[in-house]
Write an enzyme that holds these catalytic residues in place. Structure first.
Site, mmCIF file in Angstrom:
data_model
loop_
_atom_site.group_PDB
_atom_site.id
_atom_site.type_symbol
_atom_site.label_atom_id
_atom_site.label_comp_id
_atom_site.label_asym_id
_atom_site.label_seq_id
_atom_site.Cartn_x
_atom_site.Cartn_y
_atom_site.Cartn_z
ATOM 1 N N TRP A 75 0.603 4.352 -0.434
ATOM 2 C CA TRP A 75 1.048 4.301 0.961
ATOM 3 C C TRP A 75 1.033 2.821 1.295
ATOM 4 C CZ3 TRP A 75 -1.213 3.081 5.837
ATOM 5 C CH2 TRP A 75 -0.612 3.690 6.955
ATOM 6 N N ASN A 110 -7.249 2.157 -4.003
ATOM 7 C CA ASN A 110 -7.119 2.535 -2.586
ATOM 8 C C ASN A 110 -7.934 1.533 -1.782
ATOM 9 O OD1 ASN A 110 -5.793 4.785 -3.441
ATOM 10 N ND2 ASN A 110 -7.305 6.261 -2.691
ATOM 11 N N GLY A 111 -7.410 1.130 -0.639
ATOM 12 C CA GLY A 111 -8.146 0.172 0.191
ATOM 13 C C GLY A 111 -7.347 -1.109 0.349
ATOM 14 N N GLU A 168 3.561 13.637 16.390
ATOM 15 C CA GLU A 168 3.287 13.437 14.965
ATOM 16 C C GLU A 168 4.327 14.056 14.061
ATOM 17 O OE1 GLU A 168 -0.828 15.036 14.679
ATOM 18 O OE2 GLU A 168 -1.162 13.213 13.531
ATOM 19 N N LYS A 226 -3.077 11.759 5.897
ATOM 20 C CA LYS A 226 -4.060 12.766 6.294
ATOM 21 C C LYS A 226 -5.396 12.139 6.634
ATOM 22 C CE LYS A 226 -5.807 16.745 7.171
ATOM 23 N NZ LYS A 226 -5.547 17.198 8.556
ATOM 24 N N LYS A 252 0.373 16.429 18.800
ATOM 25 C CA LYS A 252 0.977 17.285 17.771
ATOM 26 C C LYS A 252 2.495 17.117 17.767
ATOM 27 C CE LYS A 252 -1.724 17.864 15.843
ATOM 28 N NZ LYS A 252 -3.126 17.600 15.949
ATOM 29 N N ARG A 295 -1.501 13.761 1.604
ATOM 30 C CA ARG A 295 -2.133 12.624 2.258
ATOM 31 C C ARG A 295 -1.105 11.606 2.757
ATOM 32 N NH1 ARG A 295 -7.532 11.994 0.707
ATOM 33 N NH2 ARG A 295 -7.318 9.772 1.010
ATOM 34 N N CYS A 340 -3.198 6.363 0.273
ATOM 35 C CA CYS A 340 -3.100 6.376 -1.185
ATOM 36 C C CYS A 340 -4.013 7.445 -1.800
ATOM 37 C CB CYS A 340 -3.538 5.026 -1.727
ATOM 38 S SG CYS A 340 -2.690 3.644 -0.975
ATOM 39 N N GLU A 357 -3.841 16.658 23.142
ATOM 40 C CA GLU A 357 -3.690 17.179 21.787
ATOM 41 C C GLU A 357 -2.294 17.787 21.577
ATOM 42 O OE1 GLU A 357 -5.114 16.766 19.131
ATOM 43 O OE2 GLU A 357 -4.619 18.456 17.850
ATOM 44 N N HIS A 404 0.326 9.287 40.067
ATOM 45 C CA HIS A 404 -0.019 7.857 40.094
ATOM 46 C C HIS A 404 0.869 7.052 39.152
ATOM 47 C CE1 HIS A 404 -3.466 8.660 42.624
ATOM 48 N NE2 HIS A 404 -3.795 9.653 41.812
HETATM 49 O O1 M6R Z 1 -10.373 13.104 9.479
HETATM 50 P P1 M6R Z 1 -10.561 12.677 10.909
HETATM 51 O O2 M6R Z 1 -10.851 13.810 11.814
HETATM 52 O O3 M6R Z 1 -11.550 11.568 11.056
HETATM 53 O O4 M6R Z 1 -9.148 12.087 11.329
HETATM 54 C C1 M6R Z 1 -8.950 11.495 12.573
HETATM 55 C C2 M6R Z 1 -7.486 11.279 12.845
HETATM 56 O O5 M6R Z 1 -6.936 10.405 11.907
HETATM 57 C C3 M6R Z 1 -6.711 12.606 12.811
HETATM 58 O O6 M6R Z 1 -7.234 13.543 13.705
HETATM 59 C C4 M6R Z 1 -5.220 12.384 13.147
HETATM 60 O O7 M6R Z 1 -5.076 11.977 14.465
HETATM 61 C C5 M6R Z 1 -4.436 13.653 12.844
HETATM 62 N N1 M6R Z 1 -3.227 13.329 12.135
HETATM 63 C C6 M6R Z 1 -4.101 14.429 14.057
HETATM 64 O O8 M6R Z 1 -3.255 15.507 13.810
#
Ligand code: M6R
Length: 612
Positions: free
Chosen positions: A74, A100-101, A492, A607, A489, A27, A2, A485, A508
């Site tokens: 959100w 928010n929260g 996501e 985000k 990517k 976000r 949010c 990583e 394994h």
């Molecule tokens: O802002 P932060 O680095 O604490 O965020 C951590 C994760 O939420 C963030 O890296 C998330 O996995 C990303 N969407 C990765 O692309």
């Protein structure tokens, strides 16, 4: 997650609020709404869908208000629809707020308030706040609305960043914080409040961050911040160096692509002024007060989430190799709840791009409760994690708007290399090795630029990969976290199922998945265990798998074995993650484009994840 925007000043509030919401779109959200004090009435307009839909609805009405609040939601409690969208109102429509929260005890509060005769319109946890405040207004002997807010928020369990307007206080905007960020942007006779600095940058770079438990009343001519015991506090005004251009796309189709391409510059910014060739070391001023503690630390724990956690894993390899200090890496969400052991002298590092991730913040607080020195590696200056850590290092990557983290990752790794180098040089790392590392570090931005220029091949491969539903990423040593990583990517933003594995672990279990429908992306640049990776590639090929390898230009062996290769320039092994991750970022990006996905706002993602 949010987003909150609020405005009080002399301009028309609606354009400021809509502009602020647009800046927070990155976000992630599913509905949006606005409330303004128009004459003596609070008007609330909400819709499921995009901020542009909301803008169309409000712009027609030609509102003249110069006080208002707005929100992108959100969904957590209640489906995404216009009724559940914020702002929410009390029964009278006089008290309207955005939140928010999560209000954890909302069910018991709702029951209590319904018994008192309040009627609820939405399924949200948030709506209880409006009715609770309305209820407490009835009995409160004080004229002060902030007193009522203190009383009400004391009854609430959970987290909140709040912006509130009350028809009976037509010259005030109220905000409150516990666990969810909220800040005040200080303009000239105007204030913009927001959950994220991106929403206020167009108007001001003077920022006041609220701490947990604080409530602020803001008028056109000033603001009062009250701490958790209702005493006024003098807040520091922080100057933010980011500017508007940095949070715009500047001709790129997506923020993610822009941020991938910014990495030459962001990495230069990360190392600027921090390397010392003569001494073969790095100087990180933010850690200066804790140098002895770091040097003598029996153990370092690094905790983070998502991409930042992948950077932490690389940090483990680096610090153990350069400095010989044992390192443990843990997901922040696990660390905070599992009674982690912190011994005397242990140092905890938390890594977070946003500096607002709820799980990481929880881990930070848990580590502090246990007596550890907690150091931060953050991007967002003045963020909660940056403020609550004992000290730390900013990565200086500049604003990262794309939900998929890219430039923050490479800068986090760069900072970890510098920390490891600095610690190593204070311990047993020889001067010559230190100087080699410094030289190699200085080369990195150029190497990254080199990879970025050669994206034609990656675009071609993206066409092939986009037709698959699964992918396996393999790497060893420093490039195992890079495999994780790369897979993250792809998942996501393209929604292709992908897994990262240490290449040798494949046999394994995951090897059972290998067939012509399972492409395997292997990070296979030259290092001490190159021959082992050659064997792993052979294992995949022997089972009919398709292999796409990331190799050095001069490579011949893996080139011959692979179906497709992406070439990257050579660097020393500990620095390879920064170079090798770039093609994986681009690959994920172009696959997502091929599949028609919304790269900057991938489904279900936010985000900065400010709820648990
Ligand atoms: O802002 P932060 O680095 O604490 O965020 C951590 C994760 O939420 C963030 O890296 C998330 O996995 C990303 N969407 C990765 O692309």
């Amino acid at each position: 997650m949010c987003g909150i925007v609020g405005y009080i000043g002399n301009r028309l509030a609606v354009p400021v609020l809509i502009d602020g919401l647009k800046r927070l779109e990155y976000r992630g959200y599913d509905s949006a709404g606005i409330a303004i004090l128009e004459g003596d009435k609070i008007e609330v307009i909400k819709t499921k869908g995009k901020v542009s839909d909301l803008a169309n609805m409000v712009e027609k009405k030609k509102f003249m208000a110069n006080l208002g609040i707005a929100h992108t939601r959100w969904a957590t409690h209640g489906e995404p629809n216009s009724i559940n969208a914020h702002p929410h109102s009390d029964c009278s429509g006089d008290i309207v707020l955005v939140h928010n929260g999560i209000i954890e005890n909302y069910l018991s509060l709702k029951k209590y308030l319904e018994e008192k005769g309040h009627t609820f319109k939405s399924d949200t946890d948030t709506e209880v706040l409006t009715h609770l405040i309305e209820e407490n207004m009835k009995d409160c002997k004080s004229d002060s609305f902030t007193d009522v807010l203190f009383q009400s928020l004391a009854e609430v369990q959970g987290t909140y960043g709040l912006a509130i307007i009350n028809k009976n206080y037509p010259d005030s905007l109220f905000i409150a914080r516990k666990g969810s960020p909220i800040l005040i942007g200080k303009g000239k006779d105007e204030y913009i409040v927001a959950s994220d600095v991106a929403a206020v940058l167009r108007y001001t770079r003077e920022i006041i961050y609220l701490e947990d438990g604080e409530i602020a009343e803001i008028n056109r001519d000033g603001y009062h911040v009250l701490n958790s015991v209702n005493d006024e506090v003098q807040k520091k005004v922080q100057q933010i160096s980011w500017n508007l251009e940095m949070i715009e796309k500047n001709g790129y189709d997506h923020f993610m692509l822009k941020e991938i391409h910014e990495q030459k510059n962001s990495l230069e910014n990360t190392i600027r002024g921090r390397l010392n060739y003569e001494e073969g070391t790095a100087r990180l001023d933010g850690l200066i007060d804790y140098i002895d503690d770091l040097k003598n630390a029996p153990r370092i724990v690094i905790t983070a989430c998502g991409t930042s956690w992948h950077a932490a894993l690389i940090g483990e390899y680096l610090i153990e190799e350069f400095a010989g200090i044992p390192v443990e890496v843990e997901y922040a969400s696990e660390f905070r709840y599992r009674s982690p052991i912190i011994n005397e002298g242990d140092i905890v590092f938390v890594i977070s791009q946003s500096g607002e991730t709820a799980d990481t913040l929880g881990a930070l607080r848990e580590a502090k409760r246990k007596g550890a020195i907690v150091l931060g590696i953050c991007n967002v200056v003045g963020s909660t994690i940056a403020r609550e850590t004992d000290a730390g290092v900013y990565i200086h990557a500049g604003p990262e708007i794309g939900v998929a983290s890219t430039k923050a990752f490479t800068s986090q790794v760069m900072v970890l290399i510098m920390i490891a180098l600095m610690l190593g040089r204070m311990k047993n790392l020889p001067l010559e090795r230190g100087r080699n590392i410094v030289n190699a570090l200085r080369e990195i931005p150029k190497l990254v630029e080199d990879v970025l220029k050669n994206d034609r091949k990656i675009k071609e491969l993206a066409k092939i990969l986009s037709n698959h539903n699964n992918a396996l990423y393999l790497g060893r040593g420093y490039n195992f976290p890079v495999a994780l990583e790369g897979a993250l990517k792809l998942k996501e933003i393209s929604y292709i199922h992908a897994e990262g594995y240490p290449a040798a672990e494949m046999k394994h279990g995951p090897i059972a998945l290998i067939d012509e429908h399972m492409p395997t992306i292997v990070i296979a640049t030259k290092d001490a265990i190159y021959e082992k990776i050659v064997s792993n590639v052979q294992e995949v090929k022997a089972r009919g798998g398709t292999v796409i390898s990331i190799i050095n230009r001069e490579d011949t062996k893996i080139r011959e074995l692979s179906d497709e290769v992406i070439e990257v320039p050579h660097t020393i092994t500990p620095l390879t993650p920064i170079v090798n991750v770039i093609p994986l970022q681009l690959l994920a990006y172009y696959v997502a484009i091929e599949r028609g996905c919304n790269v900057d706002q991938p489904r279900n993602l936010a985000k900065s994840v400010t709820v648990e």
